[in-house]
Design an enzyme around this catalytic site. Structure first.
Site, PDB file in Angstrom:
ATOM      1  N   LYS A  69       0.863  -1.271  -0.074  1.00  7.51           N
ATOM      2  CA  LYS A  69       0.022  -0.025   0.044  1.00  7.51           C
ATOM      3  C   LYS A  69       0.952   1.138  -0.020  1.00  7.51           C
ATOM      4  CE  LYS A  69      -3.973   1.875   2.704  1.00  7.51           C
ATOM      5  NZ  LYS A  69      -4.710   1.785   4.029  1.00  7.51           N
ATOM      6  N   SER A 144      -9.639   1.812   2.820  1.00  6.24           N
ATOM      7  CA  SER A 144      -8.898   2.803   1.931  1.00  6.24           C
ATOM      8  C   SER A 144      -7.843   1.682   1.325  1.00  6.24           C
ATOM      9  CB  SER A 144      -8.101   3.711   2.977  1.00  6.24           C
ATOM     10  OG  SER A 144      -7.276   3.293   3.998  1.00  6.24           O
ATOM     11  N   SER A 168      -9.635  -0.446   7.319  1.00  3.21           N
ATOM     12  CA  SER A 168      -9.197  -0.301   5.774  1.00  3.21           C
ATOM     13  C   SER A 168      -8.581  -1.543   5.413  1.00  3.21           C
ATOM     14  CB  SER A 168      -8.145   0.936   5.685  1.00  3.21           C
ATOM     15  OG  SER A 168      -8.903   2.022   5.673  1.00  3.21           O
TER      16      SER A 168
HETATM   17  N1  GLN Z   1     -13.039   4.088   6.903  1.00  2.00           N
HETATM   18  C1  GLN Z   1     -12.268   4.434   7.887  1.00  2.00           C
HETATM   19  C2  GLN Z   1     -11.955   6.057   7.887  1.00  2.00           C
HETATM   20  O1  GLN Z   1     -12.289   6.563   6.873  1.00  2.00           O
HETATM   21  C3  GLN Z   1     -10.977   3.582   8.206  1.00  2.00           C
HETATM   22  C4  GLN Z   1      -9.593   4.185   7.450  1.00  2.00           C
HETATM   23  C5  GLN Z   1      -8.613   3.247   7.878  1.00  2.00           C
HETATM   24  O2  GLN Z   1      -8.767   2.265   8.467  1.00  2.00           O
HETATM   25  N2  GLN Z   1      -7.673   3.756   7.399  1.00  2.00           N
HETATM   26  O3  GLN Z   1     -11.190   6.486   8.822  1.00  2.00           O
END
Ligand code: GLN
Length: 473
Positions: A69, A144, A168
């Site tokens: 990532k 994400s 994410s």
């Molecule tokens: N969807 C969550 C957010 O927008 C989780 C993001 C993540 O785990 N990096 O913060």
């Protein structure tokens, strides 16, 4: 991944051939799963892996092509966080996880797409454009870590690393029909992971199977003196045969099956749980009464930490700089106005507000207190069960243009994943079936701290029995 390792051992294919094949496939990829391809670096590691494979002591990762990532630092390969502000940032060092993978002979193919600074659930806030879901390109892969999930599902790599602050890894794993593990907080080094919310962030593996995820997890876990929150713990290696589920107590929280849950997701998850019961697990009802506050707590804690972590992007030390001629203040203003996208700005503003004098006690302190109550709920639940099972997300993959203007609805999708981050617990998402459109559904398993062996062992046993993970897009 284990399959590729087997083919190498039988000399049916070499790391260079496999790496070339995947690099070609990635270049033709229409899903936009990668931001940067490291062709040279990948071929170089593939070549050294060929020599490594001739040696007796070559590990399973020798020559295995993986994706990382793009919020995890790679020496000499740009690390953008999918943000204009870091679009040209080239780290001078490898994150500990990357170093570990390289030391074990893995081939890093490139860097995968994400929501800007890992803030989001759709991979649409990336400044490089959205990633598409391999099951249906008009839909989001989740986020994400959507680029990593899509790359694994589309078989553009053998496995990938993601990061999980509030879901994410697990959410895109569930939307793309793959396996994703958010490890115990402190079990995988965060050194070299671009910080979003430091008390919640964890790097973890994403792969087609729980066995592959276990191999990747075993490769990256462990204490790191370079990360002060890294835990000293004696890890048992995961049993790749899977565990015997007879007598294992599976707790099912009523709180995870509320009105917001899509009925098709619910039925797939319930049949997953029934399958576990058929394998001899004992299903028990449990309660987690405070998890309903999880989303509210998370969006205070995560934005507060983000506002502080992202203060470092000021046009002086990293990345892009704008408005230099108008004085220092103007430079800060222009750099941050141009460099950050709307969602990141929204979070910085929310977090700054929650931490400001006069509001700190009402918001941040209160959220921290409720976070403790959520952790206490889990402690109590784990005296009644060994593993907690439920859905990973309330819905399956939705259209790329759905909910774009509705951040609150998107935040609510994190309802089942956030509690594990708030409590620092390990949590696994595995495919457990499909909805009526043929889109994958994920089941989430959670365990006490440092019991990844239990989660992965149960995941392996479940996959050997059901084969849901074998259905490919
Ligand atoms: N969807 C969550 C957010 O927008 C989780 C993001 C993540 O785990 N990096 O913060």
């Amino acid at each position: 991944m284990l399959e590729t390792a087997r083919r190498y051992r039988k000399r049916k294919e070499s790391p260079v051939e496999e790496t070339r094949r995947l690099l070609d496939a990635i270049k033709r990829d229409t899903l936009n799963s990668f931001i940067t391809i490291d062709e040279q670096g990948a071929l170089l590691s593939a070549r050294s892996a060929e020599d490594l494979l001739d040696r007796e002591d070559a590990g399973v990762l020798a020559g295995i092509p993986v994706a990382v990532k793009d919020n995890i630092c790679t020496c000499g390969v740009r690390t953008t966080c999918a943000s204009e502000i870091l679009a040209d940032f080239v780290p001078a060092y490898d994150a500990t996880v990357v170093k570990k993978l390289k030391d074990q002979g893995a081939v890093i193919l490139g860097k995968t797409n994400l929501d800007e600074f890992a803030m989001g659930s759709t991979t649409t806030t990336s400044c490089f454009g959205p990633t598409r879901n391999p099951w249906d390109p008009s839909r989001t892969p989740g986020g994400s870590s959507g680029g990593s999930a899509a790359a694994v599902a589309a078989m553009l790599c053998a496995g990938a690393l993601g990061s999980d602050t509030g879901g994410s890894i697990r959410m895109p794993a569930s939307f793309c029909g793959i396996t994703g593990l958010k490890p115990t907080y402190g079990s995988v080094s965060r050194y070299g992971l671009v910080a979003f919310a430091s008390s919640l962030d964890q790097i973890g593996p994403m792969a087609a199977t729980a066995r592959d995820a276990a191999v990747l997890f075993d490769a990256i876990k462990g204490h790191d003196p370079l990360d002060s929150t890294s835990a000293l713990h004696d890890y048992a290696p995961t049993d790749l045969e899977g565990i015997d589920l007879r007598g294992v107590r599976i707790g099912v929280p009523e709180d995870f099956f509320g009105p917001g849950l899509n009925p098709e997701v619910e039925s797939a998850v319930l049949s997953g749980i029934a399958e576990l019961a058929d394998m001899g697990a004992q299903v028990v009802d449990i309660r987690l009464p405070h998890v309903r506050y999880g989303v509210a707590v998370y969006y205070i804690v995560a934005t507060a930490e983000a506002s502080s972590n992202l203060a470092r992007y000021d046009g002086v030390r990293y990345g892009m700089r704008a408005g230099e001629s108008g004085g220092l203040r103007n430079m800060y203003l222009q750099t941050r106005s141009k460099g950050f996208g709307a969602e990141v700005k929204r979070r910085i503003m929310l977090g700054t507000y929650a931490l400001s004098a006069g509001y700190y006690d009402a918001y941040y302190r209160k959220a921290s207190q409720v976070r403790t109550l959520i952790a206490d709920d889990f402690r109590a639940a784990f005296s009644l069960c060994d593993i907690i099972a439920g859905p990973t997300t309330p819905v399956t993959a939705f259209g790329l243009d759905e909910m774009v203007d509705d951040p609150l609805s998107i935040y609510l999708l994190d309802i089942y994943t956030i509690p594990a981050n708030l409590a620092g617990l390990p949590a696994l998402s595995i495919p457990c079936g499909f909805d009526s459109r043929g889109l994958p559904v994920g089941m989430q398993l959670m365990a006490p701290h440092f019991r990844e062996d239990l989660l992965l062992g149960a995941g392996i046993a479940f996959q050997d029995r059901t084969g849901h993970h074998k259905v490919r897009p």
